[in-house]
Structures are given as C-alpha cells and as structure tokens.
Scaffold this active site. Structure first.
Site, PDB file in Angstrom:
ATOM      1  N   TYR A  95       0.797  -1.229   0.000  1.00 34.88           N
ATOM      2  CA  TYR A  95       0.000   0.000   0.000  1.00 34.88           C
ATOM      3  C   TYR A  95       0.831   1.283   0.000  1.00 34.88           C
ATOM      4  O   TYR A  95       0.475   2.245  -0.701  1.00 34.88           O
ATOM      5  CB  TYR A  95      -1.008  -0.029   1.161  1.00 34.88           C
ATOM      6  CG  TYR A  95      -2.211  -0.869   0.809  1.00 34.88           C
ATOM      7  CD1 TYR A  95      -3.288  -0.313   0.128  1.00 34.88           C
ATOM      8  CD2 TYR A  95      -2.246  -2.233   1.107  1.00 34.88           C
ATOM      9  CE1 TYR A  95      -4.384  -1.087  -0.226  1.00 34.88           C
ATOM     10  CE2 TYR A  95      -3.336  -3.014   0.751  1.00 34.88           C
ATOM     11  CZ  TYR A  95      -4.400  -2.435   0.081  1.00 34.88           C
ATOM     12  OH  TYR A  95      -5.480  -3.205  -0.281  1.00 34.88           O
ATOM     13  N   GLU A 137      -8.768  -6.836   4.487  1.00 29.50           N
ATOM     14  CA  GLU A 137      -8.005  -7.941   3.904  1.00 29.50           C
ATOM     15  C   GLU A 137      -7.346  -8.807   4.973  1.00 29.50           C
ATOM     16  O   GLU A 137      -7.233 -10.022   4.800  1.00 29.50           O
ATOM     17  CB  GLU A 137      -6.972  -7.383   2.923  1.00 29.50           C
ATOM     18  CG  GLU A 137      -7.617  -6.865   1.642  1.00 29.50           C
ATOM     19  CD  GLU A 137      -6.735  -5.938   0.831  1.00 29.50           C
ATOM     20  OE1 GLU A 137      -5.498  -5.937   1.058  1.00 29.50           O
ATOM     21  OE2 GLU A 137      -7.270  -5.192  -0.014  1.00 29.50           O
TER      22      GLU A 137
END
Length: 405
Positions: A95, A137
């Site tokens: 990310y 997630e």
C-alpha cells in the site's frame, strides 16, 4: 478520522477525477511498474493492455473521493476488491508503494492544479482508505487460513483430470498435492491460479470461477481458451492451460474468494443467466441448489454462439431431467445447420426481455448473471425495464469491476 477541511478539499477534486481519472491511473501504473517491476508478477498484464485495470482504479478513486465522508457507503465495493487482493496475494507492504505513486501521478498529470494543499489532503485520505483495505483484507487472510482445510497464499494442487467441455472450454479437476483437506467455498466464488510460463519474464496470475458444487474432494475450474481475434492477442494463460498443462501437472492456487455468491437462505425462485464461459459460477450454483434446496424453482438460461462452443449442456439437461424444479433454456446467436436440424436451441439471436418474460414465470425471484460485458449490460437493462428489484439483481465481472450503465 479526517478533518472537515481535508474532506472539503477531497470533495472539490471530484469533478477533476471524473474528467482526468483514467489518465491519472494510466500514468500511475506506468510509473509504479517502472520503479517496482516485481509487481508485474501480481497484476494481470492483459487487463493492463486493455485498459480495464486503469478504468477500474479510476472508478474506485472517484468513488472514494465522492464518499470520503461516508466510506461505509462504498464498503461493498471495498470488500469486492479486497477479495481479489487476498486471492492475488496483495499485502500491507504494497500500500505505501501504491500511495507514493498515485500521489505522484496526480501531481504529474494535473501539474500546477494539484497544489500542495490538495496533495497533502489526498495523502491523508489515502492513508485512511488504505487502512480500511488493510483491515478488511487482514480478516480475509485470517479466515482463509483459519478455516478447515484452509491455507495462506498459494498451495500446490495436482491436475487429476482434464476434460474438454466444448471447442473452447476445458475443465481442470484439482486435488491438493499434500493429500490434506481443502477449504469449502460458496457457490459463485473463484480461485487464483499462479503460473510460471516458459519464456515469460513474469509470473502470471488469473482468477477462475469454481464450476462445481462445494463438498467434493477437488476443485474444478473451466477455462475458455482465448484465441487471437484481429488486433487482440491470444490469452497467454488460457492458451497455456488449455494446450500445455496435462493431467498430473502441478498448479499453485489460492484459497477460494469472492462476494458473488448464491443466497441460500432465500427460498424464492432463482434465475441463472449466463453467456459463454460466464456459465462457470452458474454451474456451481445450479449443482448446489439441486442438492440443498430441492424444492426451490431454478431457471437456467445460457447464451452461446452455437452448439460447438456450448459447454456442459448435457450436464445441465441431465439435472433438469432428474429434478422437476429445474428448467433449462438455450439461446444461440449463430446456430449451425446441425443445431437447427437437432432443434438444439430455444431462441436464435440474443436474450431479450420479451423472451425472458415468456420463460420466467415471476420477476419476484433472485437473478444471477455473468458473461461478456455487453451481454451483462443487456441483461441488466432488461431486468431493470421489467421492474426487477435492484436487490434481486446480482452479477459478476470476470476481471476488474466495471459498470453496466
């Protein structure tokens, strides 16, 4: 979590993202892969070349900006994307890479219009959005690994059987190489297959719907071989699987994922509508329904070019013969002379609303459909025109999520 000033700045960029979003995401991917070529082992190269991934990301960024003060509104979209991320192996460490390159792409595409204030606001917003994805997630990774027969990341499976279903579709029956149990799944879910193809620099990952009911000691995927058409090149993965993978070979796959799943609590009729290889999740749903809901009416509708490419017809007709609550109908766009002689289809051309209304008794049903995007757009439009409740309309994109408007 974000102050009002930051929210206002993000919302002020919505019109700009609506116009320049895809340009920004195209530049983003080009920039990110140049600095982190290892990520080419995760992303679908074909979707990149066709622009589908860039468009999907642009839509996601636009939605995030539009609903930045009520991110719970887009939670269903977050979960859908998170399922794909978990199946592909996207991890928290990815990310920051995405954030760095996305912010740089916004600045480089918009130039002076992307002021320091705007970039700072987007940096804060991206941090919040990334945390949401990472949290969702993480739960999915824990669930995939912690369930009975589950596992993390990729696991080796052996091709136990390879079955040709039509001129273009082949099924693969996969059993675990370690001989241990496998995770169950919801009808409609998919797995990712990770391949090292000889001569290819990068690993390729593709997602395929599970095409059989859960509860078997194997997973089954049914893959359409994507041949070259005009300027569109052949599908590297589908051709490799169809032509080079043999019984006894080993494939690496992820645990089942996906949110396009059959509602097994509702006892109303079910209508399953598919086009081409879009029948794969429908087969899982159909086989599950006859096992678990033997009195629930099911209408199975499949559209194909002709009988040569119509996969699993015999299997569906056998189920319809054995279970009176199942009705099956075929629509062929370009039937062959053999199809005509055998009266092998119920409609020629395309599925349309009048025909749907003639074979589906009641619009008060759960409708599931999957297939090529133009096909799904037409089905979605027909169901809306009929007045089917939006909550009863369910569909799945093969690849990055798109729109049916």
């Amino acid at each position: 979590m974000l102050n009002q000033k930051t929210i206002d700045i993000i919302k002020s960029t919505v019109p700009v993202l609506e116009v320049h979003g895809t340009t920004i995401t195209k530049h983003f991917y080009k920039r990110m892969f140049a600095s982190h070529p290892e990520l080419l082992n995760i992303f679908n190269h074909a979707n990149q070349k066709q622009g589908r991934q860039q468009t999907a990301l642009a839509n996601a960024v636009y939605a995030a900006a539009l609903y930045i003060d009520k991110l719970e509104t887009i939670l269903p979209v977050v979960k859908q994307i998170a399922h794909k991320h978990r199946s592909l192996g996207i991890k928290p460490e990815h990310y920051p890479i995405v954030g760095e390159n996305l912010l740089a792409a916004i600045k480089e595409v918009l130039g002076d219009a992307a002021t320091d204030e705007i970039i700072q606001a987007w940096a804060e917003a991206y941090g919040v959005i990334a945390d949401v994805f990472i949290s969702v997630e993480a739960e999915m990774y824990d669930q995939a690994e912690g369930q009975a027969g589950g596992w993390a990341d990729f696991r080796e499976f052996i091709v136990q059987r390879k079955v040709k279903e039509s001129d273009v579709i082949t099924s693969f029956y996969l059993v675990p190489a370690d001989g241990k149990a496998i995770a169950s799944y919801e009808p409609g879910q998919y797995i990712s297959v990770k391949l090292d193809i000889p001569g290819e620099e990068n690993t390729h990952i593709r997602q395929y719907s599970l095409s059989d009911a859960p509860g078997n000691p194997y997973y089954r995927i049914s893959v359409k071989r994507e041949d070259a058409i005009g300027d569109k090149p052949a599908g590297k993965v589908s051709v490799y699987l169809s032509e080079d993978i043999r019984e006894g070979d080993t494939l690496r796959i992820s645990a089942p994922a996906g949110d396009f799943t059959l509602d097994q609590q509702d006892d109303r009729p079910v209508v399953l509508i598919s086009g081409g290889v879009g029948l794969t999740p429908m087969m899982s749903m159909l086989k599950t329904l006859v096992k678990t809901s033997p009195t629930r009416p099911v209408t199975f509708i499949h559209a194909a070019q002709n009988g040569n490419v119509h996969a699993m017809r015999k299997a569906v007709e056998e189920l319809a013969a054995e279970h009176s609550q199942v009705k099956a109908f075929w629509c062929y766009e370009k039937p062959t002379e053999q199809d005509r002689a055998a009266h092998a289809f119920h409609k020629e051309g395309y599925i349309d609303l009048p025909w749907l209304q003639s074979i589906v008794a009641d619009k008060n049903a759960n409708f599931y459909f999957c297939g090529p995007v133009p096909f799904m757009t037409a089905i979605n439009r027909a169901l809306k025109e009929w007045g089917v409740d939006a909550a009863d309309i369910h569909f799945e994109f093969f690849g990055p999520a798109g729109t049916l408007d």
